[in-house]
Structures are given as C-alpha cells and as structure tokens.
Design a protein around this motif. Structure first.
Motif, PDB file in Angstrom:
ATOM      1  N   GLY A 264       0.778  -1.069   0.118  1.00  0.00           N
ATOM      2  CA  GLY A 264      -0.098   0.088  -0.030  1.00  0.00           C
ATOM      3  C   GLY A 264       0.931   1.175  -0.016  1.00  0.00           C
ATOM      4  O   GLY A 264       2.160   1.074  -0.073  1.00  0.00           O
ATOM      5  N   LYS A 268       0.521   4.546   4.954  1.00  0.00           N
ATOM      6  CA  LYS A 268      -0.513   3.744   5.305  1.00  0.00           C
ATOM      7  C   LYS A 268       0.187   2.533   5.869  1.00  0.00           C
ATOM      8  O   LYS A 268      -0.147   1.950   7.263  1.00  0.00           O
ATOM      9  CB  LYS A 268      -1.493   3.270   4.525  1.00  0.00           C
ATOM     10  CG  LYS A 268      -2.460   4.350   4.337  1.00  0.00           C
ATOM     11  CD  LYS A 268      -3.551   4.001   3.476  1.00  0.00           C
ATOM     12  CE  LYS A 268      -4.632   4.960   2.954  1.00  0.00           C
ATOM     13  NZ  LYS A 268      -5.092   5.144   1.722  1.00  0.00           N
ATOM     14  N   VAL A 269       1.082   1.872   5.077  1.00  0.00           N
ATOM     15  CA  VAL A 269       1.743   0.649   5.499  1.00  0.00           C
ATOM     16  C   VAL A 269       2.546   0.670   6.886  1.00  0.00           C
ATOM     17  O   VAL A 269       2.782   0.075   7.754  1.00  0.00           O
ATOM     18  CB  VAL A 269       2.788   0.148   4.539  1.00  0.00           C
ATOM     19  CG1 VAL A 269       3.403  -1.204   5.050  1.00  0.00           C
ATOM     20  CG2 VAL A 269       2.045  -0.450   3.090  1.00  0.00           C
ATOM     21  N   HIS A 342      -4.356  -0.136   0.022  1.00  0.00           N
ATOM     22  CA  HIS A 342      -3.829  -0.837   1.093  1.00  0.00           C
ATOM     23  C   HIS A 342      -4.323  -2.338   1.114  1.00  0.00           C
ATOM     24  O   HIS A 342      -5.447  -2.541   1.646  1.00  0.00           O
ATOM     25  CB  HIS A 342      -4.076  -0.285   2.456  1.00  0.00           C
ATOM     26  CG  HIS A 342      -3.011  -0.660   3.397  1.00  0.00           C
ATOM     27  ND1 HIS A 342      -3.212   0.203   4.819  1.00  0.00           N
ATOM     28  CD2 HIS A 342      -2.165  -1.525   3.631  1.00  0.00           C
ATOM     29  CE1 HIS A 342      -2.335  -0.773   5.551  1.00  0.00           C
ATOM     30  NE2 HIS A 342      -1.803  -1.608   4.889  1.00  0.00           N
TER      31      HIS A 342
END
Ligand code: SF4
Length: 352
Positions: A264, A268-269, A342
C-alpha cells in the motif's frame, strides 16, 4: 494520476530446481524446488518509488533481477511500458503492443534497447565498479555500447554532466580517478551516474545504501529523490530497512518467503501496518526513545525464516505468528484490499 503504470508484474514466479540426492541426480526421484519468488503481483507508476521490503532470502533481490532481465522467470509476466523512443523502434520491428513482457527473450537489438531503458544499481559500490578502469572509462563504456556520442569529446561532455548531476564536483577531477581513490559514498554516486547516463525510465536499486556509512545514507537517498523529481524516473527500490523505505518510497510491498504479504501507500503501511509480520518489522526499526521502544513491543515473532525449499503449508508465516489459527495452517490467505490500495494477505482480515 490516471496514467498507465510503467510496469505491471503479474503472478511472477522464479523457482530453482535442486537435485540434492543421488536418486534425484539420476532422475529416479523428482527434483525439489527452491521457490525464491512464488506468485507476486504489483504495478509501478511513472515517477513512483516502489519499495520491496523484507528480510534476506524473502525473494526481493530475485524480483529485482527478474525485472532488470538478469534472470528469466519460471512463469508469470513483467509488462513494461516503453518510452516513446523505444516504442517507435519496437513498432518498426513489428511489436505493436502497448506493453512488452520483460520475461520473454527477444532478438539482440531489442534486448539491447530494453537494457538501456531499465538500469540496475547494486548494493556493493566496492565490487560493482571495475577497479582497473578510470571513472571516465566506466562511464564511457555504456555510451560506446549504445552508440551515444560520435566523438570522444561529445562523450566526455555527457560524462561530465552525469558526474555533476550526482554531485561529484569538480567533475574534471573525478574522471581521472580510479574507484579505489573514492569513498564508498562517492563510488555509489558513480554507480548512479553510470545508471543515469543512458537516460533510463526505470531503475532497479538493490539495497543501494545498506553498505554505506549511516552518515552518508541520507545524502545518497536524497540524491535519488532529487533525480526522480528532475527526470520523472521510476524506481523499484529493494531494502531490508523499513526506515529507509518510509524515507524514500511512495509505495511499499512487504515480502515474506517469496510472497507479498502487505502492500500500500508507504505512509499507510508504516503508520497502520496490518500484517503481523509487517508489525514485527516495524518494531525492529531502532527507536531512539526508550519509552516508544517499550510501547511498540507488542508482537513477538518466534524462530527463524523457514527455508524457501520447505515452505510451510497454508499461511507461510504461521510457524512464527503469535495469532496463528487452524485455518492458517491449512489454507493460504487471499490478498484482500482493506482501504484504497492498502492490501493484506492474512486470515485475521479475510472471510474464512
Ligand atoms: Fe498469522 Fe494467520 Fe495472519 Fe498468517 S494468516 S499472519 S498465521 S494470523
């Protein structure tokens, strides 16, 4: 946004045959296989830095070598969208498709044209430059091979510009030096200049800063970011270090034993990791503040990475996962999208 990806990798696999026993050598028993890359799918947009992150042996370097065409895949496809110049040339050779599969073999001239567009930067700046060649000759070699610059003076001008671009100044001094006369950081700058000199569209950077002093890593990463911006180049950036990945990358894919387990936007990751393995990797990033270090210590993974010859059934992370359930030992989890690109492959999130 909306532009088509420069690279689309689909269900890519690279297996190595092993004939370890006498019966296997004689062909009486079937060979075993080392599944270095075991069905990975992702795409890279133009001007994007896409990171493959994972421990050593997870298949990230093999993936880089497949994309740089140093080895051929067992199956799957690596579709590359050529530059306009290459597209025109390919059309003149009868290739009219929008994408060309990098996993296939082509006539020599097409191979050569593809090599010009996709360059690789290796991990070790000490062994990737020929110690017997001056920097000028190292940088002139690809120009001669690809017929760029008719006269030596034209090639020298291109070489000086390339050295300037990687901030080796004054370039006139560097051209006459040998690699042993340079520091590790300067050598990696020469390696970057050698990759750039052919004006590639895609660069595979395999752990480009892991052998450098911590003090110069940020300088080299910043240089790569500047070049990406000025030339709109795409990178496949391979690293074991999530801190490095989160510094340079737009997207991150976490690999474990030949598979992508989470993917993603980098933010976000890193900020909201889903897969237990990604969470464990993030915990292993050194945290200078001991209070945060304790707060992060939530996941305790057991043991070592299993061999890629004996991959566990079901979820390949299950022998080390503190959350493993019955289904994890039986069935491989599907990759599912949690939010806006994601994605994660874990039964904690999938419908059982
Ligand atoms: Fe752990 Fe199961 Fe998720 Fe695999 S699928 S990471 S074993 S919870």
């Amino acid at each position: 946004m909306g532009a088509k990806p420069i690279l689309i990798v689909d269900n890519l696999k690279k297996y190595y045959e092993i004939r370890g026993s006498f019966l296997q050598v004689l062909g009486i028993k079937p060979p075993t296989y080392l599944r270095a890359v075991d069905g990975i799918t992702f795409s890279i947009d133009r001007g994007e830095i896409f990171c493959l992150v994972g421990e050593s042996g997870c298949g990230k370097t093999t993936t880089g070598r497949l994309i740089a065409r140093l080895i051929t895949p067992t199956s799957g496809s690596i579709l590359y969208r050529p530059s306009d110049e290459l597209k025109n040339y390919l059309e003149s050779q009868g290739f009219t498709n929008e994408y060309i599969d990098l996993g296939k073999r082509y006539p020599k001239q097409i191979d050569k044209a593809l090599r010009r567009e996709i360059q690789i930067i290796f991990q070790d700046p000490y062994s990737s430059l020929n110690p017997r060649m001056k920097i000028k000759d190292i940088l002139e070699e690809p120009l001669i091979i690809h017929g760029i610059g008719d006269k030596p003076s034209q090639r020298l001008e291109t070489i000086l510009k390339a050295l300037q671009e990687v901030k080796l100044a004054p370039p006139e001094e560097f051209v006459e030096r040998y690699p042993h006369m340079l520091s590790g950081g300067q050598r990696q700058r020469v390696a970057i200049a050698r990759a750039l000199i052919l004006k590639p569209s895609l660069i595979v950077a395999d752990e480009p800063v892991s052998m450098l002093d911590v003090s110069i890593r940020v300088e080299i990463l910043q240089l790569m970011l500047d070049i990406k911006k000025s030339r709109n180049i795409s990178y496949l950036f391979i690293t074991h270090d999530l801190a490095v990945a989160s510094y340079v990358c737009n997207k991150i894919a976490v690999m474990y034993l030949g598979k992508i387990v989470e993917m993603g936007d980098a933010e976000k990751v890193v900020e909201n990791p889903l897969h237990p393995y990604t969470k464990a990797l993030i915990e292993s990033v050194p945290e200078p503040d001991p209070r945060n270090r304790l707060a992060l210590r939530k996941i305790d993974i057991k043991g070592e990475v299993p061999s890629a010859v004996n991959i566990p059934p079901g979820c390949r992370f299950h022998p080390r996962c503190p959350f493993a359930m019955d289904i994890c030992r039986r069935e491989e989890p599907p990759m599912i999208e949690i939010e806006n690109g994601h994605k994660v492959a874990c039964w904690l999130y999938a419908k059982k």
